[in-house]
Write a protein that holds these residues in place. Structure first.
Motif, short mmCIF file in Angstrom:
data_model
loop_
_atom_site.label_atom_id
_atom_site.label_comp_id
_atom_site.label_asym_id
_atom_site.label_seq_id
_atom_site.Cartn_x
_atom_site.Cartn_y
_atom_site.Cartn_z
N GLU A 91 0.49 -1.06 0.56
CA GLU A 91 0.45 0.55 -0.12
C GLU A 91 0.55 1.27 0.12
O GLU A 91 0.15 2.29 0.42
N ASN A 92 1.90 1.35 -0.56
CA ASN A 92 3.10 2.57 -0.66
C ASN A 92 2.66 2.86 -1.88
O ASN A 92 2.27 3.07 -2.38
N GLY A 93 2.40 4.34 -1.02
CA GLY A 93 1.16 5.33 -1.89
C GLY A 93 2.33 5.80 -2.79
O GLY A 93 1.61 6.62 -4.10
N LYS A 94 3.23 6.59 -2.39
CA LYS A 94 4.20 7.36 -3.09
C LYS A 94 4.31 6.33 -4.09
O LYS A 94 4.68 6.70 -5.04
N LEU A 95 4.83 4.68 -3.79
CA LEU A 95 5.05 4.01 -5.19
C LEU A 95 4.45 3.78 -6.20
O LEU A 95 4.12 4.67 -7.50
N GLN A 96 2.71 4.16 -5.75
CA GLN A 96 1.72 3.82 -6.81
C GLN A 96 1.53 5.43 -7.82
O GLN A 96 1.10 5.52 -8.58
N ALA A 97 1.26 6.20 -7.00
CA ALA A 97 1.25 8.07 -7.47
C ALA A 97 2.73 7.69 -8.59
O ALA A 97 2.80 7.82 -9.91
N ALA A 98 3.74 6.78 -8.37
CA ALA A 98 4.75 6.96 -9.06
C ALA A 98 4.67 6.11 -10.82
O ALA A 98 5.54 6.51 -11.32
N LEU A 99 4.58 5.03 -9.82
CA LEU A 99 3.47 4.27 -11.39
C LEU A 99 2.91 4.40 -12.39
O LEU A 99 3.05 4.55 -13.37
N ALA A 100 1.81 5.35 -11.97
CA ALA A 100 1.17 6.23 -12.20
C ALA A 100 2.09 7.14 -13.16
O ALA A 100 1.66 7.77 -14.63
N SER A 101 2.30 7.97 -12.93
CA SER A 101 2.93 9.17 -13.16
C SER A 101 4.30 8.94 -14.42
O SER A 101 4.18 9.21 -14.90
N ASN A 102 4.89 7.53 -14.45
CA ASN A 102 5.80 6.58 -15.30
C ASN A 102 5.16 6.62 -16.71
O ASN A 102 5.65 7.18 -17.60
N LEU A 103 3.85 6.38 -16.41
CA LEU A 103 2.95 5.70 -17.75
C LEU A 103 2.34 7.37 -18.48
O LEU A 103 2.51 7.22 -19.26
N LYS A 104 2.31 8.01 -17.60
CA LYS A 104 1.94 9.99 -18.04
C LYS A 104 3.69 10.40 -19.16
O LYS A 104 3.22 10.79 -20.04
N LYS A 109 -4.99 -0.96 -22.09
CA LYS A 109 -5.66 -1.29 -20.67
C LYS A 109 -4.72 -0.27 -19.80
O LYS A 109 -5.08 0.32 -18.35
N LEU A 110 -3.71 -0.12 -20.23
CA LEU A 110 -2.54 0.73 -19.03
C LEU A 110 -2.80 2.06 -19.52
O LEU A 110 -2.95 2.95 -18.77
N TYR A 111 -3.16 2.56 -21.35
CA TYR A 111 -2.66 3.73 -21.06
C TYR A 111 -4.52 4.36 -21.58
O TYR A 111 -4.19 5.80 -21.96
N SER A 112 -5.56 4.02 -21.84
CA SER A 112 -6.32 4.70 -22.35
C SER A 112 -6.88 5.71 -21.56
O SER A 112 -7.78 6.77 -21.71
N ASN A 113 -6.94 5.52 -20.19
CA ASN A 113 -7.56 6.27 -19.36
C ASN A 113 -6.76 7.65 -19.39
O ASN A 113 -7.14 8.57 -19.34
N ILE A 114 -5.64 7.54 -19.19
CA ILE A 114 -4.58 8.92 -19.73
C ILE A 114 -5.09 9.24 -21.13
O ILE A 114 -4.78 11.39 -20.92
N LEU A 115 -4.82 8.89 -21.92
CA LEU A 115 -5.68 9.75 -23.70
C LEU A 115 -7.05 10.67 -23.54
O LEU A 115 -7.06 11.00 -23.70
N GLN A 116 -7.69 9.47 -22.53
CA GLN A 116 -8.90 9.99 -22.38
C GLN A 116 -9.05 11.05 -21.84
O GLN A 116 -9.61 12.20 -22.56
N ASP A 117 -8.44 11.55 -20.51
CA ASP A 117 -8.21 12.53 -19.53
C ASP A 117 -7.14 13.87 -19.82
O ASP A 117 -7.01 14.91 -19.68
N CYS A 118 -6.36 13.47 -20.94
CA CYS A 118 -5.69 14.75 -21.73
C CYS A 118 -5.69 15.46 -23.10
O CYS A 118 -6.94 15.11 -23.27
N PRO A 119 -5.32 16.60 -22.21
CA PRO A 119 -6.04 18.23 -22.50
C PRO A 119 -5.70 18.31 -24.51
O PRO A 119 -6.55 18.94 -25.51
N GLN A 120 -4.97 17.80 -24.63
CA GLN A 120 -3.94 17.90 -25.38
C GLN A 120 -3.88 17.51 -26.72
O GLN A 120 -2.94 17.40 -27.82
N VAL A 121 -4.65 16.02 -26.59
CA VAL A 121 -4.98 15.52 -27.54
C VAL A 121 -6.93 15.08 -27.91
O VAL A 121 -7.65 14.71 -27.33
N VAL A 122 -6.73 14.53 -29.36
CA VAL A 122 -8.22 14.03 -29.59
C VAL A 122 -8.02 12.59 -29.78
O VAL A 122 -7.69 12.11 -30.94
#
Length: 333
Positions: free
Chosen positions: A142-155, A211-224
């Motif tokens: 449950e390491n919150g810093k690690l979970q946030a870092a994993l998400a940051s890496n994908l972005k 599965k890894l990236y679709s949410n990031i792409l849908q939330d990104c304001p710079q991409v259609v």
């Protein structure tokens, strides 16, 4: 696609190791089907694992008690020298060609702090690069810093890929670019790896990448993101590119700065990135920056293999890589 019947097999292998793990995952051709390989071939490939641990010295001490024969001659020096070698280069210590539960495995050990730093800053892009592609997470605390870092890496992977792609491109183009980030500048892609490796990873595993990236792409304001068509359009204006450059991990920004700033000028990072944003070769500059990070870490990590695997295993492992590379050549001819 991932290979069938793997969950129980992985749990059984994991049970052989000390359980003090903040993250454990399996990756590579023994876990996910790759183009040009039958399920039977993939099912017999070496299984690759990475274990993140909070205290490397203690973990190696426990593992030496349980699995002393996994280590090279370095086992005679004890857990502290092993950890010192681990901390060199990409910050990971590999034991390779290890028989375990009826399979041959390779496993790397990295400290949780070093992993978080690589995920956030791309200090070496060695383990961060593996986590930009589909992996099989086996355990995660449950390491919150690690979970946030994993998400940051994908972005960050998406941002870097956007800078190297044209205005319009396919979803497959994006995943090819992302999957290739950690191979850019890796000398093993010249000697020891199948040249079509990136394509072989992406083509059978598009759904895993989505599965890894679709949410990031849908939330990104710079991409259609035209999900149904598998097409994307991004903002390639200097303003858009500057925003993306400012969002890149710090080590990559520093690499770009050193490429673009003549000795003695000492301009600040923001000024240099603004210049790069207006440069028609912006994508090429980003790629050169990534290559600089990967080249350094892959060279040091490969040199460490002679110590961590021993000479006999190093020769055997290299021979297996060269064999896979030659098979890739033969498939193309």
């Amino acid at each position: 696609m991932s290979l069938p019947g793997s969950a129980v097999k992985f749990r059984r292998i994991l049970a052989h190791f000390p359980q003090e793990l903040s993250l454990a995952f399996a990756y590579g051709s023994g876990v996910f089907q790759q183009a040009g390989a039958s399920a039977g071939e993939s099912g017999s490939n070496m299984l690759d694992f990475i274990f993140a641990v909070d205290d490397s010295v203690t973990w190696h001490m426990l593992n030496l008690l349980k699995n002393r024969n996994h280590y090279s001659f370095l086992k005679y020096f004890g857990p502290k020298p092993i950890t010192n070698i681990q901390n060199c280069g990409a910050g990971i210590y590999y034991n390779t060609l290890v028989p375990c539960n009826g399979r041959v495995i390779k496993y790397g050990v990295i400290s949780t702090d070093a992993l978080i730093e690589d995920l956030l800053q791309w200090k070496t892009l060695y383990v961060a690069g593996r986590l930009q592609k589909p992996v099989k997470i086996l355990t995660q605390n449950e390491n919150g810093k690690l979970q946030a870092a994993l998400a940051s890496n994908l972005k960050s992977a998406v941002t870097a890929a956007f800078l190297m792609l044209p205005e319009c491109f396919s979803e497959e183009d994006l995943y090819m670019q992302i999957a290739g980030l950690s191979y850019s500048g890796d000398f093993r892609m010249i000697i020891g790896e199948d040249k079509s490796k990136v394509m072989n990873i992406v083509k059978p595993n598009i759904l895993h990448f989505q599965k890894l990236y679709s949410n990031i792409l849908q939330d990104c304001p710079q991409v259609v993101y035209k999900h149904q068509l598998g097409k994307l359009e991004i903002d390639k204006s200097p303003e858009g590119q500057f925003s993306q450059l400012m969002a890149l991990p710090r080590t990559l920004q520093q690499q770009i700065t050193s490429l673009m700033d003549p000795p003695g000028k000492n301009r600040d990072v923001e000024e240099i990135l603004l210049q790069v944003a207006h440069d028609p070769d912006c994508g090429l500059v980003v790629q050169q920056g990534i290559s600089g990070i990967v080249r350094s870490s892959s060279l040091i990590q490969s040199a460490k293999t002679i110590l961590t695997a021993g000479m006999k295993k190093s020769v055997t492992y290299t021979a297996k890589k060269l064999y896979k590379m030659s098979k890739g050549w033969l498939r193309k001819t």
